[in-house]
Structure formats: C-alpha cells, structure tokens
Design an enzyme around this catalytic site. Structure first.
Site, PDB file in Angstrom:
ATOM      1  N   GLY A   6       0.780  -1.272   0.286  1.00  0.00           N
ATOM      2  CA  GLY A   6      -0.012  -0.110   0.018  1.00  0.00           C
ATOM      3  C   GLY A   6       0.777   1.418   0.002  1.00  0.00           C
ATOM      4  O   GLY A   6       0.043   2.498   0.091  1.00  0.00           O
ATOM      5  N   CYS A   7       2.121   1.216   0.000  1.00  0.00           N
ATOM      6  CA  CYS A   7       2.992   2.217  -0.162  1.00  0.00           C
ATOM      7  C   CYS A   7       3.605   2.454  -1.438  1.00  0.00           C
ATOM      8  O   CYS A   7       4.005   1.541  -2.063  1.00  0.00           O
ATOM      9  CB  CYS A   7       4.091   2.152   0.899  1.00  0.00           C
ATOM     10  N   ALA A   8       3.784   3.828  -1.800  1.00  0.00           N
ATOM     11  CA  ALA A   8       4.160   3.962  -3.256  1.00  0.00           C
ATOM     12  C   ALA A   8       5.681   3.466  -3.354  1.00  0.00           C
ATOM     13  O   ALA A   8       6.134   2.992  -4.311  1.00  0.00           O
ATOM     14  CB  ALA A   8       3.977   5.326  -3.632  1.00  0.00           C
ATOM     15  N   SER A   9       6.428   3.814  -2.278  1.00  0.00           N
ATOM     16  CA  SER A   9       8.072   3.429  -2.032  1.00  0.00           C
ATOM     17  C   SER A   9       7.909   2.053  -1.305  1.00  0.00           C
ATOM     18  O   SER A   9       6.998   1.573  -0.954  1.00  0.00           O
ATOM     19  CB  SER A   9       8.421   4.451  -1.318  1.00  0.00           C
TER      20      SER A   9
END
Length: 136
Positions: free
Chosen positions: A49-52
């Site tokens: 769920g994190c872009a990074s």
C-alpha cells in the site's frame, strides 16, 4: 498522551514556520534513524500500500512494542522515524489507543502529504496496530 520523543518532535515543529522547513526536518529525522538491516528487508516485513519500498520489523519484548523500519524514499524514512517516536516503548495494550491521525495532525502532516504518501502512512499505521494486536 504521546511519548516524550513525539512531544519533542511537536516542539521542534512549533519553531518551524513554513512547511518546507518542516518537510526538511522530517527528512533529517529519517536520515538520523538507524536503517533496517538488509536481511530484515524481506516480503514478510514489507508494507503493502506504499508507493515506495517500506519495511517494518516489530521487536516485542516483555509486553512492550517497538519496531525498526526503513524505506527507499527519504520522506517516508522520516515518517517512519516519527511513527517510531509515537509508538516505540508503548505497552502492547496501549498501541491501539494511539490516534496516529490526530497526532500527525498536530504536526500539520495530514494536510501536506500527497495522497500516495497518506495512503502509505495509513498502511504503516495499520501494520503497526495489527502487529501489536496479534502479539497482545
């Protein structure tokens, strides 16, 4: 009541007038944080769920919650440092009682993170809460 470490961050933010300075301070907090050992940067510690890329590794001893973390993005690494100040050294039973959104609101971070960063922050908070609940 937030931890002394988190209250120190709140006090620091009160002296920083513009968002650019606050953003830089969050990045500096991340730079100062000890990184997560590469051997712990595995699928089990990766936060979806994190872009990074984000990894959170819980360390629970004697009913006390702590975690280590890392990211390939400097601002996210700083957010992890802020989360550590907020959650580390709490008894497991108190982790769920922390209103992280309200605490981040005290820093003004809720209004200045991109939608992707906000989603990633929510995912990290959810992982922390789930981990503490499972260990309690």
């Amino acid at each position: 009541m937030a931890s002394a470490a988190f209250e120190e961050i709140v006090e620091d933010f009160e002296f920083l007038d513009d968002w650019e300075d606050r953003y830089r301070h969050v990045i500096e907090l991340g730079k100062a944080m000890t990184g997560l050992d590469a051997a712990l940067q595995v699928p089990a510690t990766k936060v979806d769920g994190c872009a990074s890329q984000v990894w959170l590794h819980p360390v629970i001893e004697g009913g006390v919650f702590r975690f280590e973390g890392d990211s390939d993005a400097m601002i996210v690494r700083g957010l992890i440092a802020v989360l550590r100040a907020l959650y580390n050294d709490l008894p497991l039973a108190e982790v769920a009682a922390v209103d992280a959104r309200a605490e981040f609101g005290r820093l003004g971070l809720n209004d200045h993170l991109s939608a992707q960063r906000s989603n990633g922050l929510r995912a990290m908070i959810e992982r922390i809460r789930e981990t503490a609940a499972a260990a309690a």
